[in-house]
Design a protein around this motif. Sequence first.
Motif, PDB file in Angstrom:
ATOM      1  N   THR A  38       0.882  -1.162   0.000  1.00 39.07           N
ATOM      2  CA  THR A  38       0.000   0.000   0.000  1.00 39.07           C
ATOM      3  C   THR A  38       0.917   1.208   0.000  1.00 39.07           C
ATOM      4  N   VAL A  39       0.683   2.124  -0.942  1.00 39.40           N
ATOM      5  CA  VAL A  39       1.536   3.299  -1.081  1.00 39.40           C
ATOM      6  C   VAL A  39       0.685   4.568  -0.991  1.00 39.40           C
ATOM      7  N   ARG A  40       1.337   5.684  -0.695  1.00 40.54           N
ATOM      8  CA  ARG A  40       0.620   6.949  -0.529  1.00 40.54           C
ATOM      9  C   ARG A  40       1.344   8.056  -1.279  1.00 40.54           C
ATOM     10  N   ASP A  41       0.565   8.914  -1.928  1.00 39.95           N
ATOM     11  CA  ASP A  41       1.107  10.080  -2.610  1.00 39.95           C
ATOM     12  C   ASP A  41       1.252  11.211  -1.594  1.00 39.95           C
ATOM     13  N   ASP A  42       2.480  11.700  -1.415  1.00 40.78           N
ATOM     14  CA  ASP A  42       2.757  12.757  -0.435  1.00 40.78           C
ATOM     15  C   ASP A  42       3.063  14.103  -1.075  1.00 40.78           C
ATOM     16  N   ASN A  43       2.815  14.243  -2.374  1.00 39.99           N
ATOM     17  CA  ASN A  43       3.101  15.491  -3.081  1.00 39.99           C
ATOM     18  C   ASN A  43       1.924  16.451  -2.933  1.00 39.99           C
ATOM     19  N   LEU A  44       2.124  17.529  -2.189  1.00 38.92           N
ATOM     20  CA  LEU A  44       1.056  18.515  -1.952  1.00 38.92           C
ATOM     21  C   LEU A  44       0.471  19.087  -3.236  1.00 38.92           C
ATOM     22  N   ALA A  45       1.274  19.183  -4.289  1.00 40.85           N
ATOM     23  CA  ALA A  45       0.825  19.793  -5.534  1.00 40.85           C
ATOM     24  C   ALA A  45       0.005  18.830  -6.401  1.00 40.85           C
ATOM     25  N   CYS A  46      -0.100  17.576  -6.021  1.00 43.78           N
ATOM     26  CA  CYS A  46      -0.795  16.572  -6.839  1.00 43.78           C
ATOM     27  C   CYS A  46      -2.228  16.363  -6.335  1.00 43.78           C
ATOM     28  N   VAL A  47      -3.149  16.153  -7.266  1.00 45.84           N
ATOM     29  CA  VAL A  47      -4.540  15.884  -6.876  1.00 45.84           C
ATOM     30  C   VAL A  47      -4.664  14.551  -6.142  1.00 45.84           C
ATOM     31  N   ASN A  48      -3.642  13.699  -6.235  1.00 37.05           N
ATOM     32  CA  ASN A  48      -3.642  12.417  -5.525  1.00 37.05           C
ATOM     33  C   ASN A  48      -3.094  12.528  -4.106  1.00 37.05           C
ATOM     34  N   TYR A  49      -2.798  13.745  -3.647  1.00 38.84           N
ATOM     35  CA  TYR A  49      -2.214  13.943  -2.317  1.00 38.84           C
ATOM     36  C   TYR A  49      -3.032  13.220  -1.243  1.00 38.84           C
ATOM     37  N   GLY A  50      -2.343  12.391  -0.457  1.00 43.83           N
ATOM     38  CA  GLY A  50      -2.985  11.677   0.645  1.00 43.83           C
ATOM     39  C   GLY A  50      -3.721  10.419   0.230  1.00 43.83           C
ATOM     40  N   THR A  51      -3.783  10.125  -1.062  1.00 45.55           N
ATOM     41  CA  THR A  51      -4.505   8.951  -1.543  1.00 45.55           C
ATOM     42  C   THR A  51      -3.673   7.695  -1.324  1.00 45.55           C
TER      43      THR A  51
END
Length: 91
Positions: A38-51
Amino acid sequence: MSESTDGPSSVGPGQDPHEPLPDPPVLTFVPAMYYGATVRDDNLACVNYGTLWDYPELYSNGGRPNISCGLCGHAMSIMSATLLDPQPIVP
């Protein structure tokens, strides 16, 4: 080797960009093995942030797996990983 994902299989709650995400755990990987992760997107600028994304076959490379967001290209945090048993057969 950098891999990207197709789409989220589990989406976390909408994250407030002003609220920091919890730190990912420190995981140890056996080299040249496959994991379900399970992985998480940590890029604040991405719409996937926190997903959160389920990744069924993550290759550990030399014990340092690398996975990036298919949308923004930034590295994603590995939140959990389970060694696959049996391991996939690769021709």
